[in-house]
Design a protein around this motif. Sequence first.
Motif, PDB file in Angstrom:
ATOM      1  N   ALA A 171       0.831  -1.206   0.000  1.00  0.00           N
ATOM      2  CA  ALA A 171       0.000   0.000   0.000  1.00  0.00           C
ATOM      3  C   ALA A 171       0.861   1.249   0.000  1.00  0.00           C
ATOM      4  CB  ALA A 171      -0.932  -0.013   1.199  1.00  0.00           C
ATOM      5  N   GLY A 172       2.029   1.165   0.590  1.00  0.00           N
ATOM      6  CA  GLY A 172       2.950   2.299   0.619  1.00  0.00           C
ATOM      7  C   GLY A 172       4.389   1.818   0.645  1.00  0.00           C
ATOM      8  N   GLN A 173       5.251   2.453  -0.130  1.00  0.00           N
ATOM      9  CA  GLN A 173       6.662   2.067  -0.209  1.00  0.00           C
ATOM     10  C   GLN A 173       7.526   3.321  -0.150  1.00  0.00           C
ATOM     11  OE1 GLN A 173       7.555  -0.277  -3.663  1.00  0.00           O
ATOM     12  NE2 GLN A 173       5.795  -1.631  -3.434  1.00  0.00           N
ATOM     13  N   LEU A 174       8.633   3.199   0.563  1.00  0.00           N
ATOM     14  CA  LEU A 174       9.568   4.317   0.662  1.00  0.00           C
ATOM     15  C   LEU A 174      10.965   3.749   0.885  1.00  0.00           C
ATOM     16  CD1 LEU A 174       9.976   7.419   0.857  1.00  0.00           C
ATOM     17  CD2 LEU A 174       9.704   7.172   3.342  1.00  0.00           C
ATOM     18  N   GLY A 175      11.909   4.168   0.041  1.00  0.00           N
ATOM     19  CA  GLY A 175      13.289   3.743   0.246  1.00  0.00           C
ATOM     20  C   GLY A 175      13.783   2.785  -0.817  1.00  0.00           C
ATOM     21  N   ASP A 176      14.693   1.889  -0.446  1.00  0.00           N
ATOM     22  CA  ASP A 176      15.376   0.970  -1.351  1.00  0.00           C
ATOM     23  C   ASP A 176      14.361   0.028  -2.013  1.00  0.00           C
ATOM     24  OD1 ASP A 176      16.927  -1.000  -2.564  1.00  0.00           O
ATOM     25  OD2 ASP A 176      18.468  -0.929  -1.020  1.00  0.00           O
ATOM     26  N   LYS A 177      14.166   0.195  -3.321  1.00  0.00           N
ATOM     27  CA  LYS A 177      13.177  -0.600  -4.048  1.00  0.00           C
ATOM     28  C   LYS A 177      13.557  -2.066  -4.096  1.00  0.00           C
ATOM     29  CE  LYS A 177      10.547   2.917  -5.019  1.00  0.00           C
ATOM     30  NZ  LYS A 177       9.209   3.048  -4.371  1.00  0.00           N
ATOM     31  N   GLU A 178      14.862  -2.362  -4.244  1.00  0.00           N
ATOM     32  CA  GLU A 178      15.286  -3.754  -4.312  1.00  0.00           C
ATOM     33  C   GLU A 178      15.075  -4.457  -2.977  1.00  0.00           C
ATOM     34  OE1 GLU A 178      15.969  -5.221  -6.963  1.00  0.00           O
ATOM     35  OE2 GLU A 178      16.017  -3.464  -8.274  1.00  0.00           O
ATOM     36  N   ALA A 179      15.343  -3.753  -1.883  1.00  0.00           N
ATOM     37  CA  ALA A 179      15.117  -4.348  -0.562  1.00  0.00           C
ATOM     38  C   ALA A 179      13.625  -4.613  -0.343  1.00  0.00           C
ATOM     39  CB  ALA A 179      15.656  -3.433   0.526  1.00  0.00           C
ATOM     40  N   ILE A 180      12.780  -3.678  -0.779  1.00  0.00           N
ATOM     41  CA  ILE A 180      11.337  -3.858  -0.644  1.00  0.00           C
ATOM     42  C   ILE A 180      10.879  -5.062  -1.456  1.00  0.00           C
ATOM     43  CG2 ILE A 180       9.095  -2.825  -1.166  1.00  0.00           C
ATOM     44  CD1 ILE A 180      10.357  -0.103  -0.530  1.00  0.00           C
ATOM     45  N   ARG A 181      11.399  -5.178  -2.684  1.00  0.00           N
ATOM     46  CA  ARG A 181      11.020  -6.311  -3.534  1.00  0.00           C
ATOM     47  C   ARG A 181      11.423  -7.628  -2.887  1.00  0.00           C
ATOM     48  NH1 ARG A 181      13.120  -9.697  -7.284  1.00  0.00           N
ATOM     49  NH2 ARG A 181      11.760 -10.259  -9.058  1.00  0.00           N
ATOM     50  N   ASP A 182      12.634  -7.684  -2.333  1.00  0.00           N
ATOM     51  CA  ASP A 182      13.088  -8.919  -1.701  1.00  0.00           C
ATOM     52  C   ASP A 182      12.188  -9.312  -0.526  1.00  0.00           C
ATOM     53  OD1 ASP A 182      15.165  -9.347  -3.429  1.00  0.00           O
ATOM     54  OD2 ASP A 182      16.697  -8.428  -2.151  1.00  0.00           O
ATOM     55  N   VAL A 183      11.787  -8.333   0.281  1.00  0.00           N
ATOM     56  CA  VAL A 183      10.949  -8.629   1.441  1.00  0.00           C
ATOM     57  C   VAL A 183       9.567  -9.106   0.998  1.00  0.00           C
ATOM     58  CG1 VAL A 183       9.758  -7.590   3.414  1.00  0.00           C
ATOM     59  CG2 VAL A 183      12.177  -7.126   3.022  1.00  0.00           C
ATOM     60  N   LEU A 184       8.997  -8.478  -0.021  1.00  0.00           N
ATOM     61  CA  LEU A 184       7.676  -8.895  -0.493  1.00  0.00           C
ATOM     62  C   LEU A 184       7.709 -10.303  -1.062  1.00  0.00           C
ATOM     63  CD1 LEU A 184       6.382  -5.600  -2.169  1.00  0.00           C
ATOM     64  CD2 LEU A 184       5.840  -6.501   0.101  1.00  0.00           C
ATOM     65  N   TYR A 185       8.732 -10.607  -1.857  1.00  0.00           N
ATOM     66  CA  TYR A 185       8.829 -11.951  -2.426  1.00  0.00           C
ATOM     67  C   TYR A 185       9.174 -12.984  -1.350  1.00  0.00           C
ATOM     68  CZ  TYR A 185       8.100 -10.982  -7.356  1.00  0.00           C
ATOM     69  OH  TYR A 185       7.527 -10.670  -8.557  1.00  0.00           O
ATOM     70  N   ALA A 186       9.984 -12.594  -0.359  1.00  0.00           N
ATOM     71  CA  ALA A 186      10.269 -13.506   0.738  1.00  0.00           C
ATOM     72  C   ALA A 186       9.023 -13.806   1.535  1.00  0.00           C
ATOM     73  CB  ALA A 186      11.357 -12.905   1.643  1.00  0.00           C
ATOM     74  N   THR A 187       8.155 -12.806   1.703  1.00  0.00           N
ATOM     75  CA  THR A 187       6.881 -13.040   2.397  1.00  0.00           C
ATOM     76  C   THR A 187       6.027 -14.029   1.631  1.00  0.00           C
ATOM     77  OG1 THR A 187       6.942 -10.782   3.283  1.00  0.00           O
ATOM     78  CG2 THR A 187       4.832 -11.926   3.340  1.00  0.00           C
ATOM     79  N   ALA A 188       5.948 -13.864   0.310  1.00  0.00           N
ATOM     80  CA  ALA A 188       5.163 -14.807  -0.500  1.00  0.00           C
ATOM     81  C   ALA A 188       5.770 -16.207  -0.474  1.00  0.00           C
ATOM     82  CB  ALA A 188       5.071 -14.306  -1.936  1.00  0.00           C
ATOM     83  N   SER A 189       7.095 -16.305  -0.328  1.00  0.00           N
ATOM     84  CA  SER A 189       7.731 -17.629  -0.311  1.00  0.00           C
ATOM     85  C   SER A 189       7.448 -18.402   0.970  1.00  0.00           C
ATOM     86  CB  SER A 189       9.245 -17.474  -0.475  1.00  0.00           C
ATOM     87  OG  SER A 189       9.846 -16.890   0.687  1.00  0.00           O
ATOM     88  N   LEU A 190       6.898 -17.741   1.987  1.00  0.00           N
ATOM     89  CA  LEU A 190       6.503 -18.447   3.208  1.00  0.00           C
ATOM     90  C   LEU A 190       5.317 -19.372   2.960  1.00  0.00           C
ATOM     91  CD1 LEU A 190       6.675 -15.515   5.808  1.00  0.00           C
ATOM     92  CD2 LEU A 190       8.378 -17.313   5.445  1.00  0.00           C
TER      93      LEU A 190
END
Length: 416
Positions: free
Chosen positions: A394-413
């Motif tokens: 819903a909201g993103q701020l800062g390092d885009k690559e770090a955000i992408r990694d966290v979102l994909y890591a969440t989905a990998s759970l």
Amino acid sequence: MSGAEEFRVEFGEPRERRIPMPRASVEDGGRPLPDPVGRGEDVSVPLVLPHDVLKSLLGAWALAACSAAETDAVEHHLGDCGGCADEARRLREAVGLLHQPETLDLDPALRTRVLDACLDRRPPRIPVPEWAAPYDAETARLDALLQDFGDAEWHAPVRLRWFEDDAQTTRRTTVAGVIAHLLAVDGVIATALGLDDPLGHAPGASGPSPRTEAYWRSTSLPPTRAVHAPWREQTHALVRTVSFTGSSAGGFTVPYGGFELPLHDAMLDRAFGCWVHAEDIADAVDYPYRPPSPRHLNKMIDLAVRLLPGALAARRRSGRSTPPRTIRHLAPAGHPGRTLRLEIEGPAGGNWLIPLDSPSATPSTDWEVAHVALDSVEFCHLAAGHLLPEEAAAGQLGDKEAIRDVLYATASLSRM
């Protein structure tokens, strides 16, 4: 009897009639018709009643129990008397509360309120541990949903969804197949606690997906509503057993195939899986289904957040994670390193700091490189593999690559 009377009876002379003959209709006599109310009154004129009488009629008026003339008199009076108008408004609002429309579906919180009231009167000798309460609540909610299912609902198609290798994977089954899946995966905890394994015929199967496939292959026919009773009995046995263990099971671990979870977290994981698949079932039969209570949902979110550093490390080992651009080396264990702030909105939300470099690194606000805001249910759907990472934030701020990694890591759970 006199002789004259005997003569009349004997020779048939008619006696005097005591029952009058039917009257002729006034419409047939040519005479004018009477007034409608019989007294020549004009019905359009409202009744003239004293103030005290009109005030006493307000309760009946609010209940729509007055006659038409009385209703007209009261309503005419309300336009002139402010005190009676206020009283009439209050009475009408009270009547609205008496006739409040209600749905036929029971409030999902009704069971909790009834149990809480009972336990306040007599506390249980062996209470359900707080860490097992979400599993107890979610299995009870799903069991209530299944109670009224007919054969058509049990065979309704369901599509299971989860993430593998950064891509969404699906598997088609039925409502009965989903319950069989829950029975097989909950059996991981059952066997760890020494209870009967629902896969007694396939003891070598380990992990959620292999156990489910083994259970589905064990029967020549697709699962039917007969799977409901074994699943229900197993959930009760699990809650009863962990209640006896209490706090003594703190160091007890449950094997999940490739990893292990403490018993407390394993019960939370199964509560989360039960809710997610209950939503799958509810969607299949077009039935509304609410999220867990905020208190329980917060515990599920916290478990997923605690698993995220390990999921990020697994992405790095597999080569799917993007290396940081600004820092050449990852922070060593025990030292502060790059940190992402995860803000979960809603009553079940909160703020979590996630270390990005290592599961053993220390998160620090001084090293915060990104901030992500998500709705609580949206985050859970992402962790369940029901939501694409690109559509989640819903909201993103800062390092885009770090955000992408966290979102994909969440989905990998997620997993089947």
